[in-house]
Design an enzyme around this catalytic site. Structure first.
Site, short mmCIF file in Angstrom:
data_model
loop_
_atom_site.label_atom_id
_atom_site.label_comp_id
_atom_site.label_asym_id
_atom_site.label_seq_id
_atom_site.Cartn_x
_atom_site.Cartn_y
_atom_site.Cartn_z
N GLY C 29 -48.25 15.57 -34.62
CA GLY C 29 -48.19 16.96 -34.23
C GLY C 29 -47.57 17.87 -35.28
O GLY C 29 -47.63 19.08 -35.17
N CYS C 237 -74.75 19.72 -14.51
CA CYS C 237 -75.64 20.04 -15.62
C CYS C 237 -77.07 20.19 -15.09
O CYS C 237 -77.54 19.36 -14.30
CB CYS C 237 -75.57 18.93 -16.66
SG CYS C 237 -76.81 19.10 -17.97
N CYS C 240 -79.20 17.11 -16.89
CA CYS C 240 -78.95 15.69 -16.63
C CYS C 240 -78.17 15.46 -15.34
O CYS C 240 -77.90 14.32 -14.97
CB CYS C 240 -78.21 15.04 -17.80
SG CYS C 240 -76.47 15.44 -17.88
N CYS C 262 -74.93 20.56 -20.37
CA CYS C 262 -73.85 19.89 -21.10
C CYS C 262 -73.73 20.50 -22.49
O CYS C 262 -74.72 20.69 -23.19
CB CYS C 262 -74.16 18.40 -21.28
SG CYS C 262 -74.14 17.45 -19.76
N CYS C 268 -75.86 14.48 -23.25
CA CYS C 268 -76.83 14.94 -22.26
C CYS C 268 -78.18 14.24 -22.47
O CYS C 268 -78.80 13.75 -21.52
CB CYS C 268 -77.00 16.46 -22.38
SG CYS C 268 -77.84 17.22 -20.98
#
Lengths: 227, 260, 288
Positions: C29, C237, C240, C262, C268
């Site tokens: 970080g 979606c 899909c 997606c 997808c």
């Protein structure tokens, strides 16, 4: 309670070729509990100067001023502040307050400052304002808008709010009508009765004769002016 | 009866030089809990330099600034680690700047400004933070419906009050103020002074106030230090210094004030 | 290929970047400064990510580039081509086949493995920047863990919008120490930051690299009474039928018609190939 010993006072005016003005020498006296001493002397004799030194407002050139165990002449600022908060009251001729603060708060402030319960402090403030004939309609307003006499009475109420063991009174009855003058004199008598040591300046001779146990002529401490 | 023996802030022989020029020098004093001390002097007298040295914004070249910390008693803030000093400055210390925009985040709402110090010390409940912010806005006489406004929408007096709320929300013990009433018009000044006096008494705050306005110190300060050319020329009770000034410079300063 | 050193950058530069990456991994970080080079593309087009990718790639790697989830946008295509030319590495659009994935603004839906590296393009690495413009001050705040300001930003969100309206680049705390900007990924992706793959973040213009090692604790900042919510559009979606993926909203006609698909195009199409269908899937499939 109050013990003034061999006090002298000079003013040095640095901006006027450092002229040194000696205004007081050898001032000595004591005031006991329950006693009221009046300072007398002509205008300019140094009554107010002496009183201001006792309050710590003026620097003492030499000597000592004991209020109880504290020597005002040599005390640290915080000791003087504590003394003024707890022990030594002062009713001056002029009211000096923060603008905008309501009268009731002005009077209750000395009590709040020593940690008195709010209800008790405000009850005492109301009681004093009532005794001094300040109409209740004015209590919520700032005293800065009041007449001279009203301001003086608010000032007295504030000065007597806390039961100080020692008090300084500078012309407490000036510019008061007969009724209010009577009230102030009885406040002084009550303070004496509970054991307060009081030093006062009274131009009002009948008032002085009534409350003062002794008189001290301040001119006795005035040095002969050097030419 | 007597004030507590341990000073909150104990300053010994502090000096700050700008090259060969004196910022301030030979400054020593003790500040006790609940005391308000004023520092007066003309521009360039070193009063702001001194304040910044005391508050940790400047590092003095000499001296000690001891603060009575909650955990370890008197500690020299000049030698303590930076994290410790920064922690002090957002918990036990507060600094009120002359210009509110130096002390506020102008792009953050009033509530966010007040809440920042709370969040900085770990507050993580939004509702609590907001309630406390609103309470503090109320204490400095800013109405609740302004809580989501940015300081840029506030008047100068309101910004200054907001800055005070932002600083006092974590209950500090020592407040540094640099000309807190400078740049405000007289009626706004009076209101601010009244507010500060009330807060100082209620919270038992100690404060050091730098100003050139003698009326401000007379109303707010118990004690006074007069500075000239980087040195303290006179110190004492406020009313005593103002009514019976001893030093030539103080006499000049006092006599220069216009009587109203 | 012989016109360039492998992966465009010279070996000394790559070593410098690798040192920064290693330091970043050692201090999860933490933003490591590095000497960002001029790249043959403008700032904002992924110069930081490209340099990190260049330092990571080996000739055996298989490289994938995602732009907002898609493999076929200008940015993705040109960076893919860039490494095809300068490194000659294999490229792929399939998440599972890639060993190094450079991404802009998304984390793939497919969980990544220990054998993969995910490289993020970062525009502004400093999460505190919006409220504290001074770099000297923000560095000090990181050093001393003074992160109250981060919550001021979330407070402002709630005060203005009633909830934490920050929907992307949602700040996180890494391994209980550094507050980090996860780059402008949707907050929906934040929970995926705790993953098996190495995650590297490169900011070219700002000259910073930082990292999240595998299986590192990553917590999204929030308030107790306004907890972090990785929400997404409340639709399946339309191609899909997936209910658990991050969606793009697409306007499809002048009447305000819209579809949700997606954003991860690879995921997808893989689902569609597996026989999953959505509301707007082609008719002949539905009539089957």
């Amino acid at each position: 309670m109050i013990c003034v010993e061999n006090v002298s006072k000079t003013f040095t005016l640095h901006n006027q070729s450092s002229a040194v003005i000696r205004v007081m020498e050898g001032a000595s006296f004591t005031v006991g509990r329950g006693e009221c001493v009046a300072l007398t002397g002509n205008s300019g004799a140094g009554k107010s100067t002496l009183m201001r030194m006792i309050y710590g407002n003026y620097v003492v050139a030499s000597g000592s001023i004991f209020i109880g165990d504290t020597d005002v002449a040599s005390a640290e600022p915080r000791e003087v502040i504590a003394l003024r908060r707890e022990t030594l009251g002062y009713v001056s001729q002029f009211l000096r307050v923060v603008p905008r603060v309501p009268t009731l708060d002005v009077v209750a402030e000395p009590l709040l400052a020593i940690g008195t319960d709010r209800d008790v402090a405000y009850a005492r403030a109301r009681h004093l304002l009532t005794r001094l004939n300040i109409p209740e309609t004015l209590w919520g307003l700032s005293p800065t808008t009041f007449s001279g006499g009203e301001q003086q009475r608010v000032n007295i109420a504030r000065g007597f709010a806390h039961t100080y063991p020692a008090m300084l009174l500078d012309e407490p009855t000036a510019s008061l009508d007969a009724t209010n003058r009577e009230t102030v004199l009885s406040l002084i008598e009550e303070a004496k009765a509970r054991g307060a040591a009081i030093i006062g300046i009274f131009h009002d001779k009948p008032a002085r004769d009534r409350v003062a146990d002794r008189e001290i002529d301040v001119s006795a401490f005035t040095p002969l002016r050097a030419a | 009866m007597n004030a507590p023996v341990t000073p909150l802030l104990s300053v010994h022989d502090v000096a700050k030089y700008y090259g060969g020029r004196i910022g301030c020098t030979d400054v020593s004093f003790d500040l006790y809990p609940g005391e308000v001390m004023g520092i007066v002097g003309e521009s360039g007298s070193g009063k702001s330099t001194l304040l910044n040295c005391l508050a940790g914004h400047l590092t003095p070249d000499q001296g000690e600034v001891l603060f009575d910390t909650r955990d370890d008693g008197l500690r020299d803030t000049l030698t303590m680690s930076e994290p410790e000093r920064r922690m002090l400055s957002r918990t036990d210390w507060a600094f009120v700047h002359q210009h509110a925009r130096d002390g506020l985040r102008m792009s953050v709402s009033a509530g966010g400004n007040v809440g920042e110090r709370l969040m900085a010390v770990g507050a993580r409940r939004y509702d609590d933070i907001r309630a406390k912010a609103i309470d503090w806005l109320d204490r400095v006489e800013i109405s609740e419906d302004r809580v989501d406004d940015r300081p840029s929408a506030f008047s100068g007096g309101m910004q200054q009050r907001l800055q005070i709320a932002r600083n006092l929300v974590t209950g500090p013990r020592l407040v540094f103020m640099d000309e807190p009433t400078g740049g405000l018009d007289v009626s706004v000044q009076a209101r601010l002074l009244d507010l500060l006096r009330g807060l100082v008494r209620e919270m038992g705050l100690s404060a050091i106030i730098v100003t050139h306005d003698l009326a401000v110190v007379r109303l707010l300060a118990d004690r006074l230090m007069v500075m000239k050319s980087g040195r303290v020329v006179e110190a004492g009770l406020t009313d005593q210094v103002l009514d019976d000034p001893q030093h030539a410079y103080t006499q000049l300063l006092v006599s220069s004030v216009l009587q109203v | 290929m012989s016109d360039y050193n492998f992966a465009y950058l010279d070996e000394q530069t790559k070593r410098m970047i690798r040192r920064a990456i290693l330091k970043g991994i050692a201090i999860p970080g933490y933003q490591v400064p590095f000497a960002s080079r001029e790249m043959p593309m403008p700032y904002g087009w992924g110069t930081g990510g490209v340099q990190v990718s260049a330092a990571c790639l080996t000739p055996d790697d298989s490289f994938k580039v995602i732009d907002q989830g898609a493999d076929d946008t200008t940015n993705a295509v040109s960076i893919r081509k860039f490494f095809e030319h300068t490194a000659g590495v294999a490229t792929t659009e399939h998440t599972v086949d890639a060993t190094v994935i450079q991404t802009r603004h998304r984390i793939p839906e497919e969980p990544l493995t220990e054998d993969q590296i995910l490289v993020y393009q970062v525009p502004i690495p400093e999460p505190l920047r919006f409220l504290e413009p001074r770099e000297t001050e923000t560095r000090k705040m990181h050093a001393l863990e003074e992160y109250g300001l981060m919550h001021v930003k979330l407070y402002e969100d709630i005060a203005r919008h009633g909830n934490i309206a920050t929907a992307y680049a949602y700040p996180v705390k890494v391994e209980d120490r550094y507050v980090m900007d996860p780059s402008p990924i949707p907050k929906f992706d934040n929970p995926k930051l705790e993953m098996a793959a190495i995650q590297l973040f490169g900011a070219g213009r700002e000259q910073r690299i930082y990292a999240i090692p595998p299986y590192t604790k990553v917590v999204s900042l929030d308030f107790e009474d306004h907890p972090f919510d990785p929400s997404k559009a409340d639709h399946p979606c339309d191609l899909c039928g997936a209910e658990h993926t991050y969606l793009d909203e697409v306007i499809i006609d002048d009447e305000g018609g819209r579809m949700f698909v997606c954003s991860d195009t690879d995921y997808c199409s893989k689902r569609q190939a597996d026989g999953h269908r959505g509301r707007l899937s082609p008719i002949e499939e539905a009539a089957e």
